[in-house]
Write a protein that holds these residues in place. Structure first.
Motif, PDB file in Angstrom:
ATOM      1  N   ASN A 262       4.927  -2.551  -7.439  1.00 58.73           N
ATOM      2  CA  ASN A 262       5.536  -1.766  -6.368  1.00 58.73           C
ATOM      3  C   ASN A 262       6.791  -2.379  -5.745  1.00 58.73           C
ATOM      4  OD1 ASN A 262       2.405  -0.463  -5.006  1.00 58.73           O
ATOM      5  ND2 ASN A 262       3.616   0.211  -6.750  1.00 58.73           N
TER       6      ASN A 262
ATOM      7  N   LYS B  53       3.150   7.458  -0.487  1.00 57.44           N
ATOM      8  CA  LYS B  53       2.870   6.503  -1.561  1.00 57.44           C
ATOM      9  C   LYS B  53       1.392   6.139  -1.440  1.00 57.44           C
ATOM     10  CE  LYS B  53       2.985   2.650  -4.114  1.00 57.44           C
ATOM     11  NZ  LYS B  53       1.572   2.261  -4.056  1.00 57.44           N
TER      12      LYS B  53
ATOM     13  N   ASN C 152       4.381   9.649  -4.672  1.00 59.07           N
ATOM     14  CA  ASN C 152       3.468   8.844  -5.490  1.00 59.07           C
ATOM     15  C   ASN C 152       2.025   8.978  -5.008  1.00 59.07           C
ATOM     16  OD1 ASN C 152       3.523   6.434  -7.602  1.00 59.07           O
ATOM     17  ND2 ASN C 152       2.007   5.944  -6.031  1.00 59.07           N
ATOM     18  N   GLU C 153       1.179   9.447  -5.883  1.00 62.45           N
ATOM     19  CA  GLU C 153      -0.250   9.594  -5.587  1.00 62.45           C
ATOM     20  C   GLU C 153      -0.493  10.206  -4.208  1.00 62.45           C
ATOM     21  OE1 GLU C 153      -2.676   6.175  -6.479  1.00 62.45           O
ATOM     22  OE2 GLU C 153      -2.391   6.465  -8.619  1.00 62.45           O
TER      23      GLU C 153
ATOM     24  N   GLU D  34       0.785   5.723 -15.283  1.00 65.08           N
ATOM     25  CA  GLU D  34       0.141   4.456 -14.922  1.00 65.08           C
ATOM     26  C   GLU D  34      -1.191   4.359 -15.637  1.00 65.08           C
ATOM     27  OE1 GLU D  34      -0.239   3.388 -10.722  1.00 65.08           O
ATOM     28  OE2 GLU D  34       1.303   4.878 -10.272  1.00 65.08           O
TER      29      GLU D  34
HETATM   30  C1  DGJ Z   1      -1.647   3.298  -8.129  1.00 63.63           C
HETATM   31  C2  DGJ Z   1      -0.299   3.441  -7.485  1.00 63.63           C
HETATM   32  O1  DGJ Z   1       0.312   4.643  -7.884  1.00 63.63           O
HETATM   33  C3  DGJ Z   1       0.593   2.261  -7.786  1.00 63.63           C
HETATM   34  O2  DGJ Z   1       1.809   2.396  -7.118  1.00 63.63           O
HETATM   35  C4  DGJ Z   1      -0.116   0.991  -7.404  1.00 63.63           C
HETATM   36  O3  DGJ Z   1      -0.357   0.962  -6.024  1.00 63.63           O
HETATM   37  C5  DGJ Z   1      -1.402   0.882  -8.165  1.00 63.63           C
HETATM   38  N1  DGJ Z   1      -2.245   1.997  -7.864  1.00 63.63           N
HETATM   39  C6  DGJ Z   1      -2.105  -0.427  -7.820  1.00 63.63           C
HETATM   40  O4  DGJ Z   1      -3.204  -0.646  -8.530  1.00 63.63           O
END
Ligand code: DGJ
Length: 552
Positions: A66, A134, A205-206, A366
């Motif tokens: 990150n 995020k 993000n997420e 990811e």
């Molecule tokens: C998922 C997130 O999208 C990433 O940015 C990071 O925080 C990871 N988890 C960490 O394991």
């Protein structure tokens, strides 16, 4: 000519005609879309592929940790390591707090240094917009956003407490985020509109609501009491047959009411609250993406934190782009080209199986970097994936020899063949571990039985973890296959005909150089168990080309 040969000829003709049709179709699409080379998604048969500079591009990627991209000095020694691992793409965060430290003042330093370093190392970039959210939180919002709760209100739990999540019901924040993202895309266009180093962008993000299924701030409460938006109702009515079972189930509780409040249409449940939040998160994200695309229309996607087994909405980051919320995200966020899973759980395959759809190509932005790169072989072949990306890639030891390097070195060789084959029904991927020890693949005139190598000479060892292995099979002709991967044994049987058994006419290991096959050892004897199987040993990634024959 025997019946067997007639059959073979027929299949070859079908493959050739299909190939010709796809070529013509691709050329026509390229013409209709102009040949500016801007990265875009294009169809090839049943697949959607990423095209960059007019060529299909498979992302052999990795995502930076990150905070790494905030300091070019910190990153300086890491870029070479990425190339040693044979990456062709790196996923790099862009931080709203650094991009717009004061409202209306933009600083592109960290963006520019990532682009120029990537260019110097022959890498493409997927930027990740760490904007309003995020991993649920609004930690990357600039201080001028964080400290002005009046203008940028927070989400609240049911007891009225604020959480560090800007509410998606704040149109002020949506506009501020969209403005910043628009400036970012404008900037990328101005410095990279010709080179195309940046090939895609992730928006936020997420995203996800936590620790309750829905936001209870006053704006959210008003929206929740109001009607389900008519655009969503219209989409549900139109596509009722294809809705996800979860959404269909919720809607059924009201006897498929055509309108009403969220609770009237979907029932009173945490799931209905999650659906409500998903719509509003998706609308907000769509507005941000639209502002970016107006400046530079690169493909854009969102990523999801997945759900732990047994968790209920509110216990996990709820309302993100999860498979059970696909219909809502697709209806609300049409500027988003696809939804993606971040896979940190062991059941990689199950999650991958839930994302690809005709309107949703698979990309894994990811994945835990400890997971086997056999995963990538599986998704490129089985799901026509756009790319694969282990997380915190720059933190891996031994970049020249680690498993990412070994797997990607082989995938780089296979890239032209894979991109040529995607969407044509001539590839299959396999992934095996203790939960799945054998798979059958039907391609051309054969059934290929793929087993974990532990099933043979090594034997299953109780108490010893079964490593994940896998690979891909690509049909070159109905009796000829490229098999690539690690730790698998493959046996063959004819699908039909009077010849009931299959044998290996020849098997070679080898490499692809610029797309051309260079055979190495002719494999036979112990290496094929005296002609009984093809074996890609574990601990290494390899390619073999095998031609079969039948007998009785
Ligand atoms: C998922 C997130 O999208 C990433 O940015 C990071 O925080 C990871 N988890 C960490 O394991």
């Amino acid at each position: 000519m025997t019946r067997k040969k007639t059959l073979t000829m027929k299949s070859i003709n079908v493959v050739m005609i299909a190939g010709l049709f796809i070529l013509l179709e691709t050329a026509a699409t390229a013409r209709s879309q102009g040949d500016d080379g801007i990265p875009r998604l294009r169809k090839q048969g049943t697949a959607q592929q990423l095209f960059v500079n007019g060529q299909p591009f498979l992302m052999l990627a990795g995502e930076l940790g990150n905070s790494s991209a905030s300091d070019p000095e910190y990153m300086r020694p890491k870029w070479t390591a990425l190339t040693k691992m044979h990456l062709n793409t790196v996923l790099v965060p862009v931080y709203w707090e650094l991009l717009e430290p004061a409202e209306g003042t933009f600083a592109f330093g960290h963006v520019d240094s990532a682009m120029s370093a990537a260019r110097r190392h022959g890498l493409k970039i997927v930027f990740l917009w760490f904007g309003t959210w995020k991993n649920s939180m609004s930690c990357y919002a600039p201080q001028w956003v964080k400290t002005d709760q009046k203008r940028f209100p927070r989400a609240r739990t049911s007891d009225g407490s604020a959480v560090e999540i800007v509410t998606p019901f704040s149109s002020e924040c949506m506009q501020a985020d969209a403005r910043a993202f628009g400036r970012l895309m404008k900037h990328i266009h101005s410095v990279d509109g010709k080179d195309h180093t940046v090939v895609m962008v992730q928006v936020e993000n997420e995203i996800g609501m936590i620790p309750e299924a829905r936001d209870h701030c006053p704006l959210a409460n008003d929206a929740f009491a109001g009607p389900v938006p008519s655009e969503l109702m219209a989409t549900l009515q139109k596509g009722r047959e294809s809705l996800t079972p979860e959404l269909l189930g919720m809607w059924r509780t009201s006897g498929f009411r055509p309108s009403g409040s969220w609770e009237e249409v979907f029932g009173k449940s945490a799931q209905a609250e999650e659906a409500f939040m998903a719509w509003h998160f998706a609308r907000y994200t769509n507005a941000v993406a639209a502002a970016g695309k107006r400046e530079y229309p690169l493909p854009m996607f969102v990523n999801a934190a997945l759900v732990r087994p047994g968790y209920k909405p509110g216990q996990y980051p709820s309302a993100g782009p999860l498979p059970h919320l696909f219909d809502i995200w697709k209806a609300a966020a049409q500027e988003i080209d696809f939804l993606s899973p971040d896979i940190y759980f062991a059941n990689f395959k199950e999650w991958c199986d839930r994302y690809p759809r005709a309107d949703n190509p698979l990309f894994v932005p990811e994945v835990a970097n400890s997971q086997s790169v056999a995963n990538a072989f599986y998704i490129f072949a089985q799901h026509n994936a756009l790319g694969y990306s282990p997380f915190a890639i720059e933190s891996l030891d031994d970049p020249e020899h680690n498993q990412v390097a070994r797997g990607y070195a082989v995938l780089r060789q296979l890239e032209p063949l894979i991109t040529r084959s995607q969407g044509k029904g001539i590839m299959a991927g396999v992934l095996l571990d203790s939960t799945a020890q054998v798979e059958r693949v039907r391609l051309g005139e054969y059934i290929l039985t793929v087993k974990h190598e532990f099933s043979w000479q090594y034997g299953w060892r109780p108490g010893v973890d079964t490593p994940r292995v896998g690979g891909m099979v690509i049909m070159l002709a109905p009796d000829e296959f490229v098999i690539a991967g690690t730790g698998i044994l493959v046996t063959f049987a004819p699908i039909a005909g009077e010849y009931t058994r299959a044998g290996i006419a020849r098997a070679d290991e080898g490499t692809f150089e610029k797309g051309e096959w260079k055979p190495g050892r002719r494999l036979n004897g112990d290496q094929t168990h005296q002609g009984r199987h093809v074996h890609l040993p574990g601990g290494a990634y390899g390619i073999q080309k095998v031609k079969l024959y039948t007998y009785r």
